[in-house]
Write a protein that holds these residues in place. Sequence first.
Motif, mmCIF file in Angstrom:
data_model
loop_
_atom_site.group_PDB
_atom_site.id
_atom_site.type_symbol
_atom_site.label_atom_id
_atom_site.label_comp_id
_atom_site.label_asym_id
_atom_site.label_seq_id
_atom_site.Cartn_x
_atom_site.Cartn_y
_atom_site.Cartn_z
ATOM 1 N N THR A 88 0.841 -1.192 0.000
ATOM 2 C CA THR A 88 0.000 0.000 0.000
ATOM 3 C C THR A 88 0.880 1.247 0.000
ATOM 4 N N GLN A 89 0.734 2.100 -0.931
ATOM 5 C CA GLN A 89 1.519 3.321 -1.025
ATOM 6 C C GLN A 89 1.028 4.329 -0.004
ATOM 7 N N PRO A 90 1.985 5.049 0.725
ATOM 8 C CA PRO A 90 1.550 6.033 1.726
ATOM 9 C C PRO A 90 0.827 7.197 1.077
ATOM 10 N N THR A 91 -0.099 7.724 1.842
ATOM 11 C CA THR A 91 -0.840 8.881 1.359
ATOM 12 C C THR A 91 0.064 10.108 1.364
ATOM 13 N N LYS A 92 0.115 10.820 0.299
ATOM 14 C CA LYS A 92 0.969 11.990 0.174
ATOM 15 C C LYS A 92 0.117 13.251 0.166
ATOM 16 N N ILE A 93 0.570 14.218 1.034
ATOM 17 C CA ILE A 93 -0.096 15.516 1.083
ATOM 18 C C ILE A 93 0.975 16.573 0.891
ATOM 19 N N LYS A 94 0.812 17.436 0.002
ATOM 20 C CA LYS A 94 1.799 18.451 -0.300
ATOM 21 C C LYS A 94 1.714 19.587 0.707
ATOM 22 N N ALA A 95 2.876 19.944 1.297
ATOM 23 C CA ALA A 95 2.946 21.056 2.240
ATOM 24 C C ALA A 95 2.951 22.377 1.460
ATOM 25 N N PRO A 96 2.509 23.466 2.069
ATOM 26 C CA PRO A 96 2.037 23.570 3.447
ATOM 27 C C PRO A 96 0.577 23.137 3.587
ATOM 28 N N PHE A 97 0.234 22.667 4.789
ATOM 29 C CA PHE A 97 -1.157 22.340 5.093
ATOM 30 C C PHE A 97 -1.334 22.473 6.599
ATOM 31 N N GLU A 98 -2.617 22.418 7.049
ATOM 32 C CA GLU A 98 -2.911 22.551 8.463
ATOM 33 C C GLU A 98 -4.016 21.590 8.854
ATOM 34 N N VAL A 99 -4.097 21.318 10.170
ATOM 35 C CA VAL A 99 -5.138 20.470 10.737
ATOM 36 C C VAL A 99 -5.905 21.305 11.758
ATOM 37 N N ASP A 100 -7.258 21.332 11.613
ATOM 38 C CA ASP A 100 -8.111 22.124 12.501
ATOM 39 C C ASP A 100 -8.921 21.214 13.403
ATOM 40 N N ASP A 101 -9.404 21.780 14.522
ATOM 41 C CA ASP A 101 -10.324 21.028 15.372
ATOM 42 C C ASP A 101 -11.742 21.248 14.908
ATOM 43 N N GLU A 102 -12.723 20.706 15.673
ATOM 44 C CA GLU A 102 -14.122 20.786 15.245
ATOM 45 C C GLU A 102 -14.668 22.208 15.271
ATOM 46 N N LEU A 103 -13.956 23.116 15.982
ATOM 47 C CA LEU A 103 -14.384 24.518 16.015
ATOM 48 C C LEU A 103 -13.662 25.361 14.979
ATOM 49 N N GLY A 104 -12.820 24.722 14.167
ATOM 50 C CA GLY A 104 -12.104 25.457 13.139
ATOM 51 C C GLY A 104 -10.811 26.070 13.598
ATOM 52 N N ARG A 105 -10.376 25.792 14.833
ATOM 53 C CA ARG A 105 -9.120 26.332 15.334
ATOM 54 C C ARG A 105 -7.948 25.453 14.876
ATOM 55 N N VAL A 106 -6.823 26.096 14.557
ATOM 56 C CA VAL A 106 -5.670 25.374 14.036
ATOM 57 C C VAL A 106 -5.015 24.568 15.161
ATOM 58 N N ILE A 107 -4.802 23.297 14.912
ATOM 59 C CA ILE A 107 -4.081 22.436 15.850
ATOM 60 C C ILE A 107 -2.627 22.284 15.411
ATOM 61 N N MET A 108 -2.413 22.115 14.111
ATOM 62 C CA MET A 108 -1.073 21.855 13.597
ATOM 63 C C MET A 108 -0.945 22.440 12.207
ATOM 64 N N ARG A 109 0.249 22.943 11.900
ATOM 65 C CA ARG A 109 0.575 23.411 10.566
ATOM 66 C C ARG A 109 1.901 22.817 10.136
ATOM 67 N N VAL A 110 1.997 22.457 8.877
ATOM 68 C CA VAL A 110 3.252 22.013 8.273
ATOM 69 C C VAL A 110 3.696 23.095 7.311
ATOM 70 N N ARG A 111 4.895 23.656 7.566
ATOM 71 C CA ARG A 111 5.381 24.793 6.804
ATOM 72 C C ARG A 111 6.518 24.350 5.890
ATOM 73 N N ASP A 112 6.541 24.901 4.694
ATOM 74 C CA ASP A 112 7.625 24.615 3.751
ATOM 75 C C ASP A 112 7.614 25.681 2.671
ATOM 76 N N GLY A 113 8.796 26.238 2.373
ATOM 77 C CA GLY A 113 8.909 27.187 1.278
ATOM 78 C C GLY A 113 8.713 28.627 1.661
ATOM 79 N N ASP A 114 8.377 28.928 2.948
ATOM 80 C CA ASP A 114 8.212 30.308 3.385
ATOM 81 C C ASP A 114 9.550 30.793 3.934
ATOM 82 N N PRO A 115 10.194 31.799 3.337
ATOM 83 C CA PRO A 115 11.515 32.240 3.810
ATOM 84 C C PRO A 115 11.491 32.831 5.212
#
Length: 411
Positions: A70-97
């Motif tokens: 099974t090939q791993p699921t790939k998600i291109k950065a940057p992206f974020e994960v929110d909770d049920e209220l829409g608040r950011v829990i985690m962000r993955v950053r890449d390419g921002d100087p």
Amino acid sequence: MNDITQLQAQIYQLTNELRSAQTRIQGLEQRKRKSLMTVAAFIVASVIGSWSVNAFSSHKTLLALSPPETQPTKIKAPFEVDDELGRVIMRVRDGDPRIDRGIYFYNEAGRAVVDVTSITEGGGGGRIRVSTSGAEKTAELQQATGITITGVRDSEGITINRGAKKSIVLGAEPGAKGGVEQGGSIKIYDGTEKLAASLSAKPKGGALKIFGGADKPVATLQTETAGASLTIFGAGAKPFATLQSDDDGGNLWVNDKTGQKVAGVVASDGGGVVKVMKSDDQKTYTAINAVNAGLGLAVRKAGVRLVFAGASGENGDKGSFFVYGSGENPVAGVTSYGGGKGLVAIFNQESRAIAMLAESDKHPGGGNITASAPNGDGIFSAGFTGEAGDACVTRKTGLWCMGTNLPLQMK
């Protein structure tokens, strides 16, 4: 009645025959079942054997027949994960100087309180930071109160910050020519980015340094190959005092403002030495010795012995005071002899007494003056005879005396 009895006997016989037939049928069924199990086991063993043979003989065939991984699921950065209220829990950053590449975790207030990032300075590596009041920008994160764990080629360690200032750093000791030496260190800061104290360990020992608000230490405690040393520094990072141990014992040195030794207490040769020196001429000094080689006080100027006051004689049982000229032999001295008698003497270059003032050997309590030739032979003697004074002199024509009870040599 006979017919009934005969009928019962026939029924009993039929019952026995039925039971015998059932027993034979059950035996046949059991043998059949065993035969079927044997056949099934043979078939299973054949199949497993066939699989095993095929597995060893054609591994590529089995790989070809097995389903793909099974090939791993790939998600291109940057992206974020929110909770049920829409608040950011985690962000993955890449390419921002402006922001380091990595993962950032946020609290309920939307502040980044944990980040795991890769860094490029110091040869490249990684970093984990935990802060009490985070921020999204790297510059603000570096100023946050918290703990940072860093792993790069020339700097591995843990940093504890209080606001924008470092409080404690635990890590590897940096090498003199770059890189990292074996051993570790703990550095404590005074709250103004200035080092207050450091504890470092190396393969050959450790060192404790205390700083006084400057880059130079005011005191160091260090282990060495032969022992340990404690150094206290004065103005200009010059050593003011040093307490040191070595193979012979311990020693304490006091330095002047230029860093030159001017006084010391040294353990040496089975005893101790107190030494006071001139800072600009270490060979000009006064020394008090209580060692196997001698007991007394000595004064030297530019390395030349001038005065010695102390114990003399083979057993060190005579109290003496000697004055020296340009060599190691005395030119004049005051000493005791003959069981407590006093002697004042003038010496020649061969250390022979050529003029003496002493208590009379023959008449205790009286005085005697003796003069000798360079070879030690007496040429003049004068002193108390027990009743009056007499004198004798040696001349070419013989011995001339004013009395007969005066010696011409001292013993």
